[in-house]
Design a protein around this motif. Structure first.
Motif, PDB file in Angstrom:
ATOM      1  N   THR A 102      14.016   2.350   1.218  1.00 47.38           N
ATOM      2  CA  THR A 102      13.494   1.728   2.425  1.00 47.38           C
ATOM      3  C   THR A 102      12.473   2.662   3.054  1.00 47.38           C
ATOM      4  N   LEU A 103      11.275   2.142   3.299  1.00 45.30           N
ATOM      5  CA  LEU A 103      10.191   2.937   3.879  1.00 45.30           C
ATOM      6  C   LEU A 103       9.664   2.286   5.139  1.00 45.30           C
ATOM      7  N   ASN A 104       9.223   3.126   6.070  1.00 42.97           N
ATOM      8  CA  ASN A 104       8.579   2.645   7.291  1.00 42.97           C
ATOM      9  C   ASN A 104       7.083   2.577   7.035  1.00 42.97           C
ATOM     10  N   LEU A 105       6.564   1.367   6.864  1.00 43.46           N
ATOM     11  CA  LEU A 105       5.147   1.152   6.584  1.00 43.46           C
ATOM     12  C   LEU A 105       4.577   0.235   7.643  1.00 43.46           C
ATOM     13  N   ASP A 106       3.485   0.668   8.260  1.00 41.24           N
ATOM     14  CA  ASP A 106       2.847  -0.118   9.326  1.00 41.24           C
ATOM     15  C   ASP A 106       3.844  -0.475  10.418  1.00 41.24           C
ATOM     16  N   GLU A 107       4.694   0.503  10.757  1.00 36.45           N
ATOM     17  CA  GLU A 107       5.681   0.361  11.826  1.00 36.45           C
ATOM     18  C   GLU A 107       6.719  -0.723  11.539  1.00 36.45           C
ATOM     19  N   SER A 108       6.939  -1.020  10.270  1.00 36.33           N
ATOM     20  CA  SER A 108       7.981  -1.966   9.862  1.00 36.33           C
ATOM     21  C   SER A 108       8.730  -1.384   8.684  1.00 36.33           C
ATOM     22  N   LEU A 109      10.010  -1.720   8.588  1.00 35.94           N
ATOM     23  CA  LEU A 109      10.828  -1.245   7.478  1.00 35.94           C
ATOM     24  C   LEU A 109      10.711  -2.209   6.309  1.00 35.94           C
ATOM     25  N   TYR A 110      10.462  -1.663   5.120  1.00 31.79           N
ATOM     26  CA  TYR A 110      10.338  -2.467   3.913  1.00 31.79           C
ATOM     27  C   TYR A 110      11.265  -1.920   2.836  1.00 31.79           C
ATOM     28  N   THR A 111      11.916  -2.829   2.129  1.00 31.23           N
ATOM     29  CA  THR A 111      12.633  -2.436   0.913  1.00 31.23           C
ATOM     30  C   THR A 111      11.617  -2.417  -0.224  1.00 31.23           C
ATOM     31  N   VAL A 112      11.549  -1.307  -0.918  1.00 30.19           N
ATOM     32  CA  VAL A 112      10.517  -1.129  -1.946  1.00 30.19           C
ATOM     33  C   VAL A 112      11.133  -0.597  -3.228  1.00 30.19           C
ATOM     34  N   ALA A 113      10.372  -0.717  -4.300  1.00 32.12           N
ATOM     35  CA  ALA A 113      10.723  -0.071  -5.567  1.00 32.12           C
ATOM     36  C   ALA A 113       9.819   1.137  -5.727  1.00 32.12           C
ATOM     37  N   ILE A 114      10.408   2.289  -6.023  1.00 32.70           N
ATOM     38  CA  ILE A 114       9.647   3.541  -6.114  1.00 32.70           C
ATOM     39  C   ILE A 114       9.717   4.050  -7.546  1.00 32.70           C
ATOM     40  N   LYS A 115       8.574   4.033  -8.213  1.00 33.32           N
ATOM     41  CA  LYS A 115       8.505   4.487  -9.608  1.00 33.32           C
ATOM     42  C   LYS A 115       8.093   5.952  -9.624  1.00 33.32           C
ATOM     43  N   VAL A 116       9.028   6.817  -9.992  1.00 34.10           N
ATOM     44  CA  VAL A 116       8.794   8.262 -10.017  1.00 34.10           C
ATOM     45  C   VAL A 116       8.467   8.680 -11.445  1.00 34.10           C
ATOM     46  N   LEU A 117       7.303   9.280 -11.627  1.00 34.25           N
ATOM     47  CA  LEU A 117       6.885   9.656 -12.971  1.00 34.25           C
ATOM     48  C   LEU A 117       7.537  10.941 -13.433  1.00 34.25           C
ATOM     49  N   ASN A 118       7.914  10.950 -14.685  1.00 33.33           N
ATOM     50  CA  ASN A 118       8.403  12.163 -15.333  1.00 33.33           C
ATOM     51  C   ASN A 118       7.185  12.897 -15.894  1.00 33.33           C
ATOM     52  N   LEU A 119       6.639  13.820 -15.119  1.00 33.85           N
ATOM     53  CA  LEU A 119       5.399  14.494 -15.509  1.00 33.85           C
ATOM     54  C   LEU A 119       5.592  15.468 -16.652  1.00 33.85           C
ATOM     55  N   GLY A 120       6.864  15.736 -16.992  1.00 34.00           N
ATOM     56  CA  GLY A 120       7.116  16.587 -18.151  1.00 34.00           C
ATOM     57  C   GLY A 120       6.905  15.859 -19.462  1.00 34.00           C
ATOM     58  N   LYS A 121       6.834  14.520 -19.386  1.00 37.15           N
ATOM     59  CA  LYS A 121       6.618  13.737 -20.603  1.00 37.15           C
ATOM     60  C   LYS A 121       5.131  13.666 -20.893  1.00 37.15           C
ATOM     61  N   ARG A 122       4.788  13.880 -22.151  1.00 35.03           N
ATOM     62  CA  ARG A 122       3.392  13.871 -22.544  1.00 35.03           C
ATOM     63  C   ARG A 122       2.746  12.522 -22.230  1.00 35.03           C
ATOM     64  N   GLY A 123       1.598  12.566 -21.571  1.00 30.16           N
ATOM     65  CA  GLY A 123       0.861  11.355 -21.236  1.00 30.16           C
ATOM     66  C   GLY A 123       1.256  10.735 -19.915  1.00 30.16           C
ATOM     67  N   ALA A 124       2.239  11.308 -19.213  1.00 29.81           N
ATOM     68  CA  ALA A 124       2.709  10.699 -17.968  1.00 29.81           C
ATOM     69  C   ALA A 124       1.630  10.700 -16.892  1.00 29.81           C
ATOM     70  N   ASN A 125       0.881  11.801 -16.795  1.00 31.61           N
ATOM     71  CA  ASN A 125      -0.167  11.868 -15.779  1.00 31.61           C
ATOM     72  C   ASN A 125      -1.254  10.836 -16.058  1.00 31.61           C
ATOM     73  N   ARG A 126      -1.611  10.689 -17.341  1.00 33.72           N
ATOM     74  CA  ARG A 126      -2.587   9.663 -17.713  1.00 33.72           C
ATOM     75  C   ARG A 126      -2.032   8.281 -17.397  1.00 33.72           C
ATOM     76  N   SER A 127      -0.725   8.100 -17.609  1.00 35.94           N
ATOM     77  CA  SER A 127      -0.094   6.820 -17.305  1.00 35.94           C
ATOM     78  C   SER A 127      -0.218   6.498 -15.821  1.00 35.94           C
ATOM     79  N   PHE A 128      -0.028   7.523 -14.963  1.00 32.10           N
ATOM     80  CA  PHE A 128      -0.125   7.325 -13.519  1.00 32.10           C
ATOM     81  C   PHE A 128      -1.530   6.874 -13.135  1.00 32.10           C
ATOM     82  N   LEU A 129      -2.546   7.563 -13.646  1.00 30.37           N
ATOM     83  CA  LEU A 129      -3.928   7.210 -13.330  1.00 30.37           C
ATOM     84  C   LEU A 129      -4.282   5.841 -13.879  1.00 30.37           C
TER      85      LEU A 129
END
Length: 398
Positions: A102-129
């Motif tokens: 749950t994040l406070n965005l634009d002064e409102s609470l939203y339920t969100v999905a947060i995709k956290v990258l595993n930067l130790g995996k090869r190609g993860a940074n390229r995947s993010f971009l």
């Protein structure tokens, strides 16, 4: 007054020759100066390009941030996921884990999905971009929307990147097609055939948008049930653009699965990936169509492409080809029951649906249907079913 001539005449030298020599020297110096300036300019331009190029990904990320909400901090992500608690973990993507928060965005609470990258995996940074670039371009109600991103340092001072996506609350299609014994059956009830048809149409429309309605087009490269999220109304939304390929105009014109890549890394998941990718072909819209065809077969048979099949059949596509067109009821997902005239249901629904799916799964990329034609055919099937009300007789079992 005479001047110049042979020395025997003893005439004074002409001033004209001295002036002419001076003029020639000036012209020569100017030409050399211009050449030196031109060479220096070319060298400077080359050096500037080589310096700027490595930062192009960062520039994409900055541009993406400006078009979205204000970038959020690692501390906000940490708090939203309760320090990345296993209880908040709702899935895993190609390059990281997905948490609910749950994040406070634009002064409102939203339920969100947060995709956290595993930067130790090869190609993860390229995947993010790549995912940032793909999501920056798209605006479609059947594609999961990105809200903002986090690109920061974690509490240990290590690089941290995350995408904050809209939360689609009803699980993914894989959970609906293959509910596990421990899963609450009331949450993932069995889907009726009309619901399956609508899901198939939702996914096809989203792919049509990616392939034909934006420039440059985008190849998803990762179409499979767990990347199809369902909302409360059982409307499908495509997610996970970590492998997406942005197709430039020249790639689109020549993209028939025949362009060879220097890498043999297969883009996608075994069972759904197009056969030409195994020999190093570049990602293409035809590859997405193949994956979509396998998805269609899975939706209506309830079988995974990696299941074991009888009689030496390898894969779901071969299994359906052996059964088409005379044994369609035998391969239909057992969770869908029906009543009424069996032959009528086969004629207006099963036969055209499996024919369409197999046309998407042709071995030769050039022989596969275009996704916009798939959308047209699915709408024809849907209208035929609505007119005869036949598919509505296929009830989900209790």
């Amino acid at each position: 007054m005479l001047c110049g001539g042979p020395p025997s005449l003893q005439l004074p030298s002409c001033p004209y020759n001295q002036a002419s020599q001076h003029r020639r020297r000036v012209i020569l110096f100017c030409i050399v100066g211009i050449l030196i300036f031109f060479m220096c300019s070319l060298t400077a331009c080359y050096l500037m390009k080589t310096r700027i190029k490595p930062n192009s990904g960062a520039d994409q990320e900055i541009k993406f941030h400006h078009e979205m909400h204000e970038r959020i901090s690692y501390a906000e992500i940490d708090a939203a996921t309760e320090s990345f608690s296993p209880a908040n973990l709702i899935g895993s993507g190609s390059f990281g884990n997905v948490y609910i928060g749950t994040l406070n965005l634009d002064e409102s609470l939203y339920t969100v999905a947060i995709k956290v990258l595993n930067l130790g995996k090869r190609g993860a940074n390229r995947s993010f971009l790549r995912e940032c670039e793909a999501l920056r371009k798209i605006r479609h109600r059947k594609l999961v929307k990105v809200i903002t991103v986090c690109s920061s340092l974690d509490r240990n001072g290590d690089e941290f990147k995350a995408l904050v996506l809209e939360f689609v609350c009803n699980g993914n299609l894989d959970e609906w097609l293959h509910p596990k014994a421990a899963t609450n059956s009331m949450t993932f009830r069995r889907l009726s055939l009309m619901e399956r048809l609508c899901i198939a149409l939702d996914v096809a429309e989203a792919l049509e948008y990616l392939h034909h309605q934006i420039e440059p087009s985008i190849v998803h490269c990762h179409i499979k049930p767990c990347n199809i999220l369902l909302d409360d109304d059982i409307v499908a939304h495509i997610t996970d653009f970590g492998l997406a390929k942005i197709m430039h105009t020249e790639e689109c014109e020549h993209g028939g699965g025949g362009t060879e890549s220097s890498s043999l890394v297969i883009k996608g998941t075994i069972g759904y990936v197009a056969p030409e990718y195994g020999s190093g072909s570049e990602p293409s819209t035809e590859g997405d169509v193949y994956s979509y065809g396998v998805l269609l077969l899975e939706i209506f048979t309830g079988r995974r492409p990696t299941d074991n099949f009888m009689d030496g059949v390898t894969g779901l596509v071969g299994y359906v080809r052996m059964s088409y067109p005379y044994k369609l009821l035998e391969i239909l997902d057992a969770s869908a029951t029906y009543s009424g005239d069996t032959q009528h249901i086969i004629d207006i629904f099963l036969y055209p649906m499996f024919k369409l799916a197999l046309a998407c799964c042709e071995d030769c990329p050039r022989h596969r249907m275009k996704i916009d034609d798939v959308v047209k055919e699915l709408n024809i099937i849907k209208r035929a079913c609505a007119a005869h009300k036949a598919v509505h007789e296929f009830r989900a079992t209790a």
